[in-house]
Design a protein around this motif. Structure first.
Motif, PDB file in Angstrom:
ATOM      1  N   GLY A 259       5.340   4.915  41.318  1.00  0.00           N
ATOM      2  CA  GLY A 259       6.563   5.661  41.033  1.00  0.00           C
ATOM      3  C   GLY A 259       7.057   6.417  42.254  1.00  0.00           C
ATOM      4  N   VAL A 260       8.395   6.536  42.391  1.00  0.00           N
ATOM      5  CA  VAL A 260       8.994   7.262  43.515  1.00  0.00           C
ATOM      6  C   VAL A 260      10.347   7.789  43.077  1.00  0.00           C
ATOM      7  CG1 VAL A 260      10.129   5.227  44.520  1.00  0.00           C
ATOM      8  CG2 VAL A 260       9.516   7.152  45.987  1.00  0.00           C
ATOM      9  N   SER A 261      10.738   8.965  43.610  1.00  0.00           N
ATOM     10  CA  SER A 261      12.060   9.507  43.295  1.00  0.00           C
ATOM     11  C   SER A 261      12.434  10.567  44.310  1.00  0.00           C
ATOM     12  CB  SER A 261      12.080  10.108  41.888  1.00  0.00           C
ATOM     13  OG  SER A 261      13.367  10.605  41.583  1.00  0.00           O
ATOM     14  N   PHE A 262      13.741  10.593  44.673  1.00  0.00           N
ATOM     15  CA  PHE A 262      14.291  11.665  45.484  1.00  0.00           C
ATOM     16  C   PHE A 262      14.583  12.862  44.597  1.00  0.00           C
ATOM     17  CE2 PHE A 262      15.317   7.829  47.859  1.00  0.00           C
ATOM     18  CZ  PHE A 262      15.149   8.201  49.188  1.00  0.00           C
ATOM     19  N   SER A 263      14.574  14.060  45.204  1.00  0.00           N
ATOM     20  CA  SER A 263      14.998  15.257  44.500  1.00  0.00           C
ATOM     21  C   SER A 263      16.520  15.247  44.371  1.00  0.00           C
ATOM     22  CB  SER A 263      14.547  16.505  45.263  1.00  0.00           C
ATOM     23  OG  SER A 263      15.168  16.551  46.534  1.00  0.00           O
ATOM     24  N   PRO A 264      17.086  16.062  43.451  1.00  0.00           N
ATOM     25  CA  PRO A 264      18.542  16.089  43.290  1.00  0.00           C
ATOM     26  C   PRO A 264      19.286  16.436  44.572  1.00  0.00           C
ATOM     27  CG  PRO A 264      17.499  17.107  41.399  1.00  0.00           C
ATOM     28  CD  PRO A 264      16.406  16.858  42.413  1.00  0.00           C
ATOM     29  N   ASN A 265      18.678  17.231  45.485  1.00  0.00           N
ATOM     30  CA  ASN A 265      19.370  17.586  46.725  1.00  0.00           C
ATOM     31  C   ASN A 265      19.062  16.611  47.868  1.00  0.00           C
ATOM     32  OD1 ASN A 265      16.797  18.221  47.551  1.00  0.00           O
ATOM     33  ND2 ASN A 265      17.213  20.388  48.005  1.00  0.00           N
ATOM     34  N   ASN A 266      18.416  15.484  47.560  1.00  0.00           N
ATOM     35  CA  ASN A 266      18.160  14.387  48.491  1.00  0.00           C
ATOM     36  C   ASN A 266      17.107  14.683  49.550  1.00  0.00           C
ATOM     37  OD1 ASN A 266      20.633  12.725  47.557  1.00  0.00           O
ATOM     38  ND2 ASN A 266      21.576  14.632  48.258  1.00  0.00           N
ATOM     39  N   SER A 267      16.574  15.911  49.624  1.00  0.00           N
ATOM     40  CA  SER A 267      15.751  16.299  50.766  1.00  0.00           C
ATOM     41  C   SER A 267      14.250  16.277  50.492  1.00  0.00           C
ATOM     42  CB  SER A 267      16.146  17.707  51.236  1.00  0.00           C
ATOM     43  OG  SER A 267      15.866  18.659  50.231  1.00  0.00           O
ATOM     44  N   VAL A 268      13.836  16.085  49.237  1.00  0.00           N
ATOM     45  CA  VAL A 268      12.422  16.058  48.885  1.00  0.00           C
ATOM     46  C   VAL A 268      12.141  14.729  48.192  1.00  0.00           C
ATOM     47  CG1 VAL A 268      10.528  17.217  47.701  1.00  0.00           C
ATOM     48  CG2 VAL A 268      12.453  18.559  48.574  1.00  0.00           C
ATOM     49  N   LEU A 269      11.028  14.097  48.569  1.00  0.00           N
ATOM     50  CA  LEU A 269      10.658  12.810  47.993  1.00  0.00           C
ATOM     51  C   LEU A 269       9.312  12.956  47.276  1.00  0.00           C
ATOM     52  CD1 LEU A 269      11.511   9.800  47.823  1.00  0.00           C
ATOM     53  CD2 LEU A 269      10.059   9.392  49.827  1.00  0.00           C
ATOM     54  N   TYR A 270       9.236  12.387  46.057  1.00  0.00           N
ATOM     55  CA  TYR A 270       8.011  12.451  45.260  1.00  0.00           C
ATOM     56  C   TYR A 270       7.473  11.029  45.052  1.00  0.00           C
ATOM     57  CZ  TYR A 270       9.222  17.271  44.132  1.00  0.00           C
ATOM     58  OH  TYR A 270       9.513  18.618  44.203  1.00  0.00           O
ATOM     59  N   GLU A 271       6.129  10.888  45.041  1.00  0.00           N
ATOM     60  CA  GLU A 271       5.497   9.583  44.850  1.00  0.00           C
ATOM     61  C   GLU A 271       4.236   9.764  44.014  1.00  0.00           C
ATOM     62  OE1 GLU A 271       2.737   6.302  45.341  1.00  0.00           O
ATOM     63  OE2 GLU A 271       2.403   8.366  46.035  1.00  0.00           O
ATOM     64  N   ILE A 272       3.907   8.733  43.183  1.00  0.00           N
ATOM     65  CA  ILE A 272       2.700   8.761  42.369  1.00  0.00           C
ATOM     66  C   ILE A 272       2.145   7.352  42.269  1.00  0.00           C
ATOM     67  CG2 ILE A 272       3.873   8.381  40.154  1.00  0.00           C
ATOM     68  CD1 ILE A 272       1.904  10.439  38.965  1.00  0.00           C
ATOM     69  N   GLY A 273       0.804   7.249  42.196  1.00  0.00           N
ATOM     70  CA  GLY A 273       0.157   5.945  42.136  1.00  0.00           C
ATOM     71  C   GLY A 273      -0.167   5.516  40.719  1.00  0.00           C
ATOM     72  N   ASP A 274      -0.404   4.214  40.567  1.00  0.00           N
ATOM     73  CA  ASP A 274      -0.797   3.649  39.264  1.00  0.00           C
ATOM     74  C   ASP A 274      -2.313   3.458  39.266  1.00  0.00           C
ATOM     75  OD1 ASP A 274      -0.891   2.480  36.807  1.00  0.00           O
ATOM     76  OD2 ASP A 274      -0.266   0.504  37.513  1.00  0.00           O
ATOM     77  N   ALA A 275      -3.037   4.574  39.268  1.00  0.00           N
ATOM     78  CA  ALA A 275      -4.501   4.555  39.234  1.00  0.00           C
ATOM     79  C   ALA A 275      -4.955   5.699  38.349  1.00  0.00           C
ATOM     80  CB  ALA A 275      -5.075   4.705  40.647  1.00  0.00           C
ATOM     81  N   PHE A 283       6.961  14.940  49.696  1.00  0.00           N
ATOM     82  CA  PHE A 283       7.261  14.884  51.127  1.00  0.00           C
ATOM     83  C   PHE A 283       8.559  15.645  51.404  1.00  0.00           C
ATOM     84  CE2 PHE A 283       4.810  11.008  50.335  1.00  0.00           C
ATOM     85  CZ  PHE A 283       3.868  11.036  51.366  1.00  0.00           C
ATOM     86  N   ASP A 284       8.598  16.342  52.538  1.00  0.00           N
ATOM     87  CA  ASP A 284       9.806  17.026  53.002  1.00  0.00           C
ATOM     88  C   ASP A 284      10.550  16.092  53.952  1.00  0.00           C
ATOM     89  OD1 ASP A 284      11.765  18.660  53.978  1.00  0.00           O
ATOM     90  OD2 ASP A 284      10.412  20.173  54.819  1.00  0.00           O
ATOM     91  N   LEU A 285      11.754  15.611  53.536  1.00  0.00           N
ATOM     92  CA  LEU A 285      12.518  14.650  54.334  1.00  0.00           C
ATOM     93  C   LEU A 285      13.475  15.317  55.303  1.00  0.00           C
ATOM     94  CD1 LEU A 285      13.498  12.137  51.490  1.00  0.00           C
ATOM     95  CD2 LEU A 285      11.605  11.938  53.112  1.00  0.00           C
ATOM     96  N   SER A 286      13.548  16.657  55.286  1.00  0.00           N
ATOM     97  CA  SER A 286      14.624  17.336  56.015  1.00  0.00           C
ATOM     98  C   SER A 286      14.577  17.087  57.524  1.00  0.00           C
ATOM     99  CB  SER A 286      14.565  18.842  55.732  1.00  0.00           C
ATOM    100  OG  SER A 286      13.314  19.382  56.157  1.00  0.00           O
ATOM    101  N   SER A 287      13.402  16.845  58.101  1.00  0.00           N
ATOM    102  CA  SER A 287      13.306  16.637  59.556  1.00  0.00           C
ATOM    103  C   SER A 287      13.822  15.257  59.972  1.00  0.00           C
ATOM    104  CB  SER A 287      11.852  16.802  60.005  1.00  0.00           C
ATOM    105  OG  SER A 287      11.059  15.740  59.484  1.00  0.00           O
ATOM    106  N   ASN A 288      13.781  14.309  59.060  1.00  0.00           N
ATOM    107  CA  ASN A 288      14.173  12.914  59.344  1.00  0.00           C
ATOM    108  C   ASN A 288      13.290  12.294  60.425  1.00  0.00           C
ATOM    109  OD1 ASN A 288      15.839  10.848  58.426  1.00  0.00           O
ATOM    110  ND2 ASN A 288      17.229  11.052  60.160  1.00  0.00           N
ATOM    111  N   VAL A 289      12.076  12.841  60.637  1.00  0.00           N
ATOM    112  CA  VAL A 289      11.138  12.335  61.639  1.00  0.00           C
ATOM    113  C   VAL A 289       9.884  11.863  60.894  1.00  0.00           C
ATOM    114  CG1 VAL A 289       9.733  12.903  63.648  1.00  0.00           C
ATOM    115  CG2 VAL A 289      12.022  13.894  63.403  1.00  0.00           C
TER     116      VAL A 289
END
Length: 884
Positions: A259-275, A283-289
Motif C-alpha cells: 500500500g502507498v498514498s500521498f498526504s492531502p498536501n502532497n508533501s508526505v508519503l506513506y507506505e505499508i507492506g503485505d506481511a 517519508f518527507d518529500l519536501s526536500s525533493n532529494v
C-alpha cells in the motif's frame, strides 16, 4: 489549497463557497473487503450494511454528486445500489485478487455515464474498460456491453486515475509487466483515447503493489512488491507523460511493498507492506532529494497482522486496512510529520463487515494544477505577517480582500481567494480561481512557576497550559499536566505546529518530621504517663495548647500534636488516653459457721475480673470451710483487694442427692447420713433412712448440739409407659409399608432387624415387635401382625380411537369388586366433556353431540373397594389420548 479553472467567471464565483468535502461527494461511499461498507455523509465514516461483495484486494465505488451510492465493483462483478449485479455486470476481466482490480471515472460531458477500468491478476487479460449507463435498468444502471475494450494486454495490477489539467478530462494510468512502461489513456467526452506510453523509473519484475497519484496530480508513487522498492515519479496532467527526471527510488521495510498514498498536501508519503507483522512508514518529500527523503523514514506503527491499502478519505484523513479486521485504522493528521500524524488503531468499526487488504480505488488527484500560477498550500504560522503570492503568470489578479496586486500581505487568520485571468493551461488561456487557508496560531507561552520546595510524601502538579497544543516533558510525557513526587529539574516544550515555547522548574522535596505517640492507652487513675512528640528543636502545638516536646496528661481524652519542621513540613499524630478508676472491694466482717453451713462473699464491681484465694474467678464465692479468703478485683490493669476470715464449729452436712425419677412400680431408699445424730423427716420418720414408693417431695432435718443441716429431694414415679403400632394390617407382595411408633421415646429396638428409628419400612408379612425406653430408662413393648392380602386394582387405558373399527373405540375403566364408581373427563380448557357413575359405561369420544377433537384429555375416577371387611375410598387421576 483549493484550485478551480473555468473560462466563465460566473462559474468561478459559484465555486467560491465550495469546499473539499463537497467536491468528494462521489466518494462518500466505500464498499470493500468481505461485506464491509462505510458512508462519509456525516463527515466521518459510519458503517452501513448490505454490501454484497467479498474481495481480498481490489475494488472501486462511485456515488453521484449528492453523495448517493451508484454502483461498486471488485473488477469481476458490478453491483448496483440495491446490491444486485448489474445487467452485463458479471464476468468482467478484473480479478478480486488484483491489487487495483478496478477504478471508475465519470465520462466527461455526461452526468449518467461512467467508464469502469479493470486490471487482471498477475497479467492475465491486462487492462480493459467498460461503459456503464445509469439511465438503463430503471435507473439502477447497467454495463452497456460485457465485451471488454482492451487498453494493453500485458499489464501489472497497478491502476490509478488523475484529473486532466484542462479540468474536464481524466487520465487512467496502468503499468506494463517486467518493464518500466506506463500507459496513460485520456478519457474525454469523445471516449477513451489510445494510451500515451512513457518509460520511466525502476524496471518492475513483478505485478503486485499499488500505483497512486498525488492530490495535485503532479506525482505518481509505484510500489514494487517483491523488490521492496518505491518509485516517486513526475506526471504531466496536460500530456499524460510519466517522467523520472529527478530519480527518487526509496527502500522500504522488507515486507513486500504493497500500500502507498500521498498526504492531502502532497508533501508526505506513506507506505505499508503485505506481511505479518507489517510496518507503516512515512517519508518527507519536501526536500525533493532522494537521500534526504530516504533518511526521513519514520516508523508510524507496527501492525500485528499483514497490512494492506492506504486511502485518503473525503474528510482529509488517511485510512489504513488491517487484514481480516472488523475495524479501519486511521491517520488523523496525515500532513503532519512524526508522531503528530496521530495514528489510531481500530478507529472505525465496520459492523458485521471485514476489511481484507484492499480499499476502494478512487480518484486521489482531485486538485490537479490547472494553471501555472497558484497560491501556496494551506499555511499555519506562529506570527504575522504572511505573504500570499500566486506567481507572475496571470494578467490580472482580484483578491477576496479587494486588492488587485499579484501578492498581498495578511495579518489575520482566514480563507483568502484570488481570481487570476490571462493564465495559460495546456496551451489554453484561462481564468483561474484559488484559495488558501491561513492560520496564525501565535506562539504558546509556558510558565511552570517558580522553583518549589515541598515535603516528602507530597506531590506537585505541573501545568503547561495552552490546552489543545502538543506537549513534550522531560519525563517523556505528552499530556498538558504531569504530577511529580521526586527531586528534579523538569522542563516542558509546548508546540502548536512549528510554534513552540519551553519552561523549566526545579522541584525539591525535603524530609518532614515523623511523629508517633504510640497506641491508644488505658491507665489506672493516678498512674503517670508522658507523651513525647520527638523531633527535638521543631515547633509543637498540642491539643491542650502546650507547645513543649512532651506533656503528662492526668485525665481521659484524645490528645493530638502538630509538629512543624523546615518551615512548612507538618506531621500529626493523636492518641486516646483512658484513666480507669480503681475498683473498691469490701467482703465484710469475719464470720463463724456451723459445720456444713456456708457463707457467700461478693467482691462487687460487676463486669470486672476476679481472682480469689481458692482460685475462683467469679464475682462471688460460697465457702463452708474455715480459713482466710481474699480476692483481687481487676478493671484492666487497675486492681483492688480485700480479705475475710471464716471459722467453723461441729454441724451436720446433709445431702439426699439429686432428684430421683423412677419407673412405675419401682421404689428407692433415702439416707440422711451423719450416723448417731437426730433425724426428722417430712413424713414424721426419725430414722437415718426411709423407703419411698410414691412420688413426692421428701425433706429431712439433722441436728447436733445446736448446729443443724437439712436437705430436700423430689421423687417422681412415672406412670405406666405404653407404646402402640396400631391394629394388625395387610400387605400385598411387592409393596412397601411404613410402621411408625411415633416420636417421643429415647430409644427403639425392633424385632426382627434391630432397627433403632421410630419407624421401619417393611415389604413382607409377619409379626413385628418393638421395645422402647423413655428418658428415665422405663420400658414398654408391643407388636403388630401384618398379613398377606391384595385388594383389587383398577386399570385405565392411556389412549382410544373412536373411529368405528370396533377396536378400542370406547374409553372406560376396568376393576373388580367396585362398590361405588364415578368417572370425570376434562378437555385441555378444563371443561367437563364426560362423566359416568357406571363402570360398564365409557366415553365414545363425543361432546355435546359432536366428535371431540383429537388430543389429550384428563380423567379422574373416584371408587371404593373392600379390603378384607373394610371399605376404602380410592382416587385415580391420569390422561388419555383421543386418536382420530
Amino acid at each position: 489549497m483549493k484550485k478551480y479553472t473555468c473560462t466563465i467567471l460566473t462559474f468561478i464565483l459559484i465555486n467560491l463557497s465550495s469546499n473539499l468535502f463537497a467536491q468528494l461527494q462521489p466518494y462518500w461511499n466505500w464498499y470493500f473487503g468481505n461485506g464491509a461498507a462505510v458512508n462519509f455523509s456525516t463527515g466521518s465514516p459510519v458503517a452501513v450494511a448490505g454490501c454484497a461483495m467479498s474481495t481480498v484486494e481490489g475494488c472501486a465505488t462511485i456515488s453521484d454528486n449528492a453523495g448517493n451510492l451508484l454502483f461498486y465493483t471488485d473488477g469481476i462483478t458490478a453491483w448496483d445500489r440495491t446490491n444486485t449485479p448489474m445487467p452485463n455486470g458479471s464476468g468482467l476481466w478484473g480479478n478480486a485478487s488484483s491489487t487495483e482490480s478496478g477504478i471508475i471515472v465519470p465520462k466527461p460531458g455526461s452526468t449518467t455515464q461512467y467508464y469502469l477500468f479493470t486490471t487482471d491478476c498477475s497479467g492475465g487479460h491486462g487492462t480493459n474498460w467498460y461503459l456503464v449507463d445509469m439511465t438503463l435498468n430503471a435507473g439502477l444502471g447497467a454495463v452497456v456491453s460485457n465485451v471488454a475494450t482492451n487498453v494493453e494486454p500485458n499489464t501489472t495490477e497497478k491502476l490509478t486515475a488523475v484529473r486532466h489539467a484542462n479540468g474536464t478530462d481524466y487520465w487512467v494510468i496502468c503499468h506494463g509487466v517486467n518493464d518500466n512502461t506506463y500507459y496513460a489513456c485520456q478519457v474525454s467526452a469523445g471516449g477513451v483515447a489510445a494510451p500515451v506510453i512513457s518509460n520511466a523509473g525502476t524496471v518492475y519484475t513483478g505485478t503486485l503493489g499499488y500505483l497512486k497519484a498525488s492530490p495535485n496530480g503532479l506525482r505518481l508513487a509505484a510500489n514494487m512488491f517483491e523488490q521492496n522498492l518505491l518509485d516517486v515519479l513526475d506526471f504531466n496532467p496536460c500530456t499524460g507523460v510519466v517522467s523520472f527526471s529527478n530519480p527518487i527510488t526509496l527502500t522500504v521495510p522488507p515486507e513486500f511493498a504493497y500500500g502507498v498514498s500521498f498526504s492531502p498536501n502532497n508533501s508526505v508519503l506513506y507506505e505499508i507492506g503485505d506481511a505479518s507483522p507489517a510496518h507503516l512508514v512515512q517519508f518527507d518529500l519536501s526536500s525533493n532529494v532522494q537521500a534526504t527523503i530516504q533518511a526521513s523514514l519514520y516508523n508510524v506503527t507496527l501492525l500485528n497482522t499483514s497490512g494492506g491499502a492506504l486511502q485518503i478519505g473525503p474528510d482529509g484523513k488517511m485510512y489504513v486496512c488491517n487484514y481480516n479486521s472488523s475495524f479501519l485504522n486511521v491517520i488523523n493528521n496525515p500532513n503532519v510529520l512524526g508522531v503528530g500524524c496521530n495514528y489510531v488503531n481500530n478507529a472505525v468499526s465496520l459492523g458485521a463487515g471485514t476489511c481484507m487488504i484492499g480499499l476502494p480505488n478512487i480518484l486521489d488527484a482531485i486538485n490537479v494544477i490547472t494553471n501555472t500560477v497558484s497560491l501556496p498550500t494551506d499555511t499555519t504560522v506562529c506570527t504575522a505577517p504572511v505573504v500570499l503570492d500566486p506567481g507572475p503568470g496571470g494578467a490580472t489578479y482580484t483578491w477576496s480582500t479587494g486588492a488587485n496586486t499579484e501578492a498581498i500581505t495578511v495579518n489575520t487568520s482566514g480563507i483568502y481567494s484570488v481570481v487570476i485571468t490571462g493564465d495559460t493551461v495546456c496551451g489554453v488561456t484561462t481564468t483561474a480561481f484559488d484559495t488558501v487557508t491561513v492560520t496564525i496560531t501565535g506562539s504558546p507561552v509556558v510558565n511552570l512557576g517558580n522553583d518549589t520546595t515541598l515535603c516528602q510524601g507530597q506531590t506537585l502538579t505541573l501545568n503547561a497550559g495552552n490546552p489543545g497544543d502538543t506537549y513534550l516533558w522531560s519525563t517523556g510525557a505528552n499530556t498538558q499536566t504531569i504530577t511529580v513526587n521526586a527531586n528534579g529539574t523538569y522542563w516542558v516544550n509546548v508546540s502548536v505546529g512549528a510554534c513552540a515555547d519551553t519552561d523549566t522548574i526545579i522541584v525539591t522535596f525535603v524530609p518532614g518530621p515523623v511523629v508517633n505517640l504510640g497506641n491508644d492507652t488505658t491507665l489506672c487513675s493516678g498512674q503517670p504517663i508522658t507523651l513525647n512528640a520527638g523531633n527535638p528543636g521543631d515547633t509543637y502545638l498540642w491539643s491542650n495548647g502546650a507547645m513543649t516536646q512532651t506533656i503528662s496528661p492526668t485525665t481521659s481524652g484524645i490528645y493530638w500534636v502538630h509538629v512543624t519542621s523546615n518551615g512548612s513540613c507538618v506531621a500529626t499524630d493523636s492518641i486516646t488516653l483512658t484513666f480507669t478508676p480503681l475498683p473498691i472491694v469490701n467482703l465484710g466482717p469475719d464470720q463463724s459457721l456451723c459445720n456444713g453451713t456456708t457463707a457467700t462473699f461478693d467482691a462487687g464491681n460487676p463486669g470486672d475480673t476476679y481472682l480469689w484465694s481458692n482460685g475462683a474467678v467469679t464475682e462471688s464465692i460460697t465457702v463452708s470451710n474455715a480459713g482466710q479468703y481474699w480476692v483481687q478485683v481487676s478493671n484492666g490493669t487497675c486492681t483492688g483487694t480485700d480479705t475475710v476470715k471464716v471459722t467453723t464449729g461441729l454441724s451436720a452436712p446433709v445431702n439426699l442427692g439429686p432428684d430421683i425419677h423412677l419407673c412405675n412400680g419401682a421404689s428407692t431408699t433415702l439416707d440422711a447420713g451423719n450416723p448417731g445424730m437426730n433425724y426428722l423427716w417430712s413424713n414424721g420418720a426419725t430414722t437415718q433412712t426411709i423407703s419411698v414408693t410414691s412420688s413426692g417431695t421428701y425433706y429431712v432435718n439433722v441436728s447436733n448440739n445446736g448446729c443443724s443441716g437439712s436437705d430436700t429431694v423430689n421423687v417422681t414415679i412415672a406412670p405406666p409407659l405404653t407404646v402402640s403400632l396400631g391394629p394388625d394390617t395387610t400387605i400385598c407382595p411387592g409393596d412397601q409399608m411404613v410402621i411408625d411408633a411415633g416420636k417421643g421415646y429415647s430409644s427403639y429396638a425392633w424385632i426382627p432387624g434391630g432397627e433403632s428409628s421410630h419407624f421401619i419400612i417393611i415389604n413382607q408379612p409377619g409379626t413385628y415387635g418393638l421395645t422402647v425406653l423413655d428418658s428415665n430408662g422405663c420400658m414398654a413393648k408391643t407388636s403388630i401382625w401384618v398379613a398377606d392380602f391384595c385388594p383389587s386394582d383398577m386399570y385405565v387405558p392411556s389412549a382410544f380411537a373412536p373411529d368405528g373399527n370396533n377396536f378400542n373405540t370406547v374409553f372406560m375403566a376396568y376393576c373388580e369388586n367396585v362398590i361405588q364408581f364415578h368417572m370425570y373427563i376434562y378437555n385441555r380448557w378444563g371443561q367437563l366433556v364426560f362423566e359416568s357413575e357406571d363402570i360398564s359405561k365409557g366415553w365414545d369420544g363425543t361432546f355435546n353431540g359432536q366428535m371431540a377433537p383429537q388430543g389429550t384429555y384428563v380423567y379422574r375416577v373416584d371408587y371404593q373397594l373392600y379390603d378384607f371387611v373394610s371399605l376404602h375410598k380410592h382416587t385415580k387421576v391420569g390422561s388419555v389420548t383421543l386418536i382420530r
